[in-house]
Enzyme design. Structure first.
Site, PDB file in Angstrom:
ATOM      1  CB  SER A   1      18.044  11.919  -3.561  1.00 41.68           C
ATOM      2  OG  SER A   1      17.979  10.360  -3.556  1.00 41.68           O
ATOM      3  NE  ARG A   2      20.241  11.013 -11.660  1.00 42.76           N
ATOM      4  CZ  ARG A   2      21.538  11.207 -11.802  1.00 42.76           C
ATOM      5  NH1 ARG A   2      22.070   9.943 -11.037  1.00 42.76           N
ATOM      6  NH2 ARG A   2      22.113  12.135 -12.012  1.00 42.76           N
ATOM      7  CB  VAL A   3      16.028   7.122  -4.156  1.00 42.70           C
ATOM      8  CG1 VAL A   3      15.149   6.222  -3.392  1.00 42.70           C
ATOM      9  CG2 VAL A   3      16.883   5.810  -5.048  1.00 42.70           C
TER      10      VAL A   3
ATOM     11  CB  THR B   1      26.065   7.775  -8.253  1.00 44.16           C
ATOM     12  OG1 THR B   1      26.117   9.072  -8.961  1.00 44.16           O
ATOM     13  CG2 THR B   1      27.341   7.070  -7.598  1.00 44.16           C
ATOM     14  CG  ASP B   2      21.185   4.994  -7.684  1.00 46.43           C
ATOM     15  OD1 ASP B   2      21.212   4.701  -8.876  1.00 46.43           O
ATOM     16  OD2 ASP B   2      21.398   4.368  -6.924  1.00 46.43           O
TER      17      ASP B   2
END
Length: 502
Positions: A364-366, A338-339
Site C-alpha cells: 500500500s503506497r499510502v 493505482t496506489d
C-alpha cells in the site's frame, strides 16, 4: 354578432398573436451499416463526442468515433432491429446517469435504469459518465482508514479513504470475496458503497445481492450491473456510470467506496467495440489508448480538500491474471495507475491460507498514514516479519539444521499465519484485530500449539468480551492502545493462557 361570439373571436385572435413558433434544429443522420453492437451513420454533422443518439426504433446509442465522413456509434441495447437506411438523430445530451440518495439500496444497469423490480428511481439529478478528475489543488492527503475487517489487509496493507488499491490474482482466489467482505464491514461506518459488476453471470450477481441483503449491507450499497449477456457497449460504460454515482456522494461531502469487478473484462469489452469500429489495434489487439481507458477512470477516486467539502471516493479495482502473470499488458497498466495492490496467490489459496494474500508482492503506497494508531502500535513490523518468514519457511523445507533463534522465528511465523487466516463473510472489528495481533506479535501465543491457534483466537475473543469489555470499547473509541489498556490486555492474555485447555 352576439357578444359571446365577439369575445370568442377576440380570445382566439389574442392567442394567435401570442403564439411563438418554436423551431429547433436537430441533427439527423442515416445508418450506413449496423451489426455486432455498433453502427456507422452519415450526417449528424453537429453531434458531440459521447452524445446520446436515438435510432428510429427507439434504441439508444453513443457517438463514439467522430470521423470526417461518418460517425461510429456504439449501440446500448438490441441492435438486431437496426438496419441500413434507418434514421438516427442526436439528442443533444451527453451520456449521463441519474445520481443521488435514491440510488442507495438499488440495482441498476449501466444507464442507471432500475433492474431490481422496485419501481422507478425518484431523482432528477444527472451526471455525465465521463468527467475530468479533481486536480492536485482540490485534493488533500489520504489519512483516514477504510476498515476492511480483513486482518492481513488492515494490519499490513492498510487502505485509506480516497485511495485506489488494486486487488489482483488468478480466477477463484478470493478477489471478489475481499471486496464483498469490505462492503459488509462498513455497517455503521458512514461509507456508502457501489459495487460494479462487469461481464459477470447474472446468477453470480444475484448471489452477491443475496449476501449483501443477508448481512444488511444493501442499506448503504448500490449495485451497477452490466452482465455477460449485455452488449459490450454496456460493459464498457458501466464503471464510468458507477463512478459518476460515487462522485455525487463525494462532492456532497460524504465518503464512498467503489468496487470494479473486474477491469479485465472491461478492457475486453473496450477492445471488442474498438476493433469493430476499426480503431487500429496495438499490443494484444488492445487499442492504443487502453491505458487512458483505466487511468481516467481511477484518477477520479480522490480525497477532496476541505474547501471542496472533504468528501472521498475510494476505488478497489479488481484484475484477473492468467497463471499468476502480473506482467501482462492490462495488469501492469493498472498496477502503475493505482496506489498499491493486494496480490492473491493461488498456491496459498490451495494451501488453506485464506485470504491468500502474498505479503511480499502486496503493498500500500499510502501505508501507515491510513492506519489507526492502535493497529500501528501492534502490527508496525508485521509485514516485514511475515515476508521474511515466508522466505525462511521456503528455505527450511530443505531440511537443514536451524539454530534456536531461526527456529523461534519460524514458530512465531506459523502462529501469526494462523492468526491472519479468516473465514469468508466474517469481518473482524478493529478492537478484536488489535488484541489478537498484540498477543501474536508480542510472543504471548508462542506456547500455543499451531493447530490450536484458530480455536485459541475464538475463545480469547469471547473471554475479552465477557471479562474485559472496556478494553475493546476503549480501543474502538480512541483508536489507540493506551499504556493502561496494554497492561490490562497483557495480564488478561497471561491469565487466559494459564486457564485455557486447548
Amino acid at each position: 354578432m352576439s357578444d359571446f361570439v365577439k369575445d370568442l373571436t377576440a380570445s382566439l385572435q389574442s392567442q394567435i398573436s401570442a403564439f411563438q413558433p418554436q423551431v429547433r434544429a436537430q441533427d439527423v443522420g442515416t445508418v450506413l451499416e449496423a451489426g455486432d453492437g455498433i453502427a456507422r451513420a452519415e450526417g449528424l454533422g453537429g453531434v458531440q463526442a459521447q452524445e446520446l443518439v436515438q435510432f428510429a426504433n427507439g434504441v439508444i446509442g453513443i457517438a463514439f468515433n467522430l470521423e470526417q465522413e461518418s460517425v461510429g456509434i456504439i449501440i446500448m441495447g438490441d441492435y438486431s432491429g437496426i438496419e441500413q437506411g434507418m434514421t438516427v438523430r442526436g439528442t443533444g445530451r451527453i451520456a449521463s446517469v441519474p445520481v443521488g440518495d435514491a440510488l442507495v439500496g438499488r440495482v441498476v444497469n449501466a444507464l442507471g435504469e432500475p433492474v431490481d423490480g422496485k419501481g422507478p428511481i425518484a431523482t432528477d439529478k444527472f451526471r455525465p459518465i465521463e468527467r475530468i478528475a479533481p486536480g492536485v489543488i482540490d485534493r488533500k492527503d489520504v489519512k483516514r482508514p477504510v476498515q476492511t475487517g480483513i486482518k492481513p489487509i488492515d494490519a499490513m496493507i492498510p487502505i485509506g479513504r480516497g485511495q485506489r488499491e488494486l486487488i489482483i490474482g488468478d480466477r477463484q482466489t478470493g478477489k471478489s470475496a475481499i471486496a464483498i467482505d469490505t462492503i459488509i464491514n462498513q455497517k455503521g461506518k458512514n461509507l456508502l458503497c457501489i459495487y460494479v459488476a462487469i461481464g459477470q453471470k447474472k446468477a453470480q450477481v444475484a448471489r452477491v445481492l443475496g449476501l449483501l441483503e443477508k448481512h444488511g449491507a444493501m442499506e448503504y450499497t448500490t449495485i451497477v450491473i452490466a452482465s455477460a449477456d449485455d452488449p459490450a457497449a454496456m460493459q464498457y460504460i458501466a464503471p464510468y456510470a458507477g463512478c459518476a454515482i460515487g462522485e455525487e456522494f463525494m462532492e456532497t461531502g460524504r465518503d464512498a467506496l467503489i468496487i470494479y469487478d473486474d477491469l479485465s473484462k472491461h478492457a475486453w469489452a473496450y477492445r471488442q467495440v474498438s476493433l469493430l469500429l476499426r480503431r487500429p489495434p496495438g499490443r494484444e489487439a488492445y487499442p492504443g489508448d487502453v491505458f487512458y481507458l483505466h487511468s481516467r477512470l481511477l484518477e477520479r477516486a480522490a480525497q477532496l480538500s476541505d474547501d471542496r467539502g472533504g468528501g472521498s471516493l475510494t476505488a478497489l479495482p479488481i484484475i484477473e491474471t492468467l497463471l499468476g502473470d502480473v506482467s501482462a499488458y492490462v495488469p501492469t497498466n493498472v498496477i502503475s495507475i493505482t496506489d498499491g495492490q493486494i496480490y492473491l496467490e493461488a498456491d496459498l489459496f490451495y494451501a488453506g491460507i485464506r485470504p491468500a494474500v502474498n505479503i511480499g508482492i502486496s503493498v500500500s503506497r499510502v501505508g501507515g498514514d491510513a492506519q489507526t494508531k492502535a493497529m500501528k502500535q501492534v502490527a508496525g513490523q508485521l509485514k516485514g516479519d511475515m515476508a521474511a518468514f515466508r522466505e525462511l519457511a521456503a528455505f527450511a523445507t530443505f531440511g537443514s539444521d536451524l539454530d534456536k533463534s531461526t527456529q523461534r522465528q519460524l514458530d512465531r511465523g506459523y502462529r501469526l499465519t494462523e492468526i491472519l487466516k479468516q473465514p469468508q463473510y466474517e469481518p473482524v472489528s478493529l478492537a478484536d484485530q488489535v488484541m489478537t495481533m498484540y498477543a501474536g506479535t508480542r510472543g504471548l501465543t508462542d506456547k500455543i500449539a499451531v493447530d490450536k491457534m484458530r480455536e485459541w483466537e475464538t475463545a480469547f475473543r469471547r473471554f475479552m468480551e465477557t471479562s474485559h469489555p472496556e478494553v475493546g470499547r476503549d480501543i474502538e473509541a480512541k483508536k489507540i492502545l493506551t499504556p493502561e489498556n496494554e497492561a490490562v490486555l497483557k495480564e488478561a492474555i497471561t491469565a487466559f493462557n494459564a486457564g485455557w485447555q486447548g
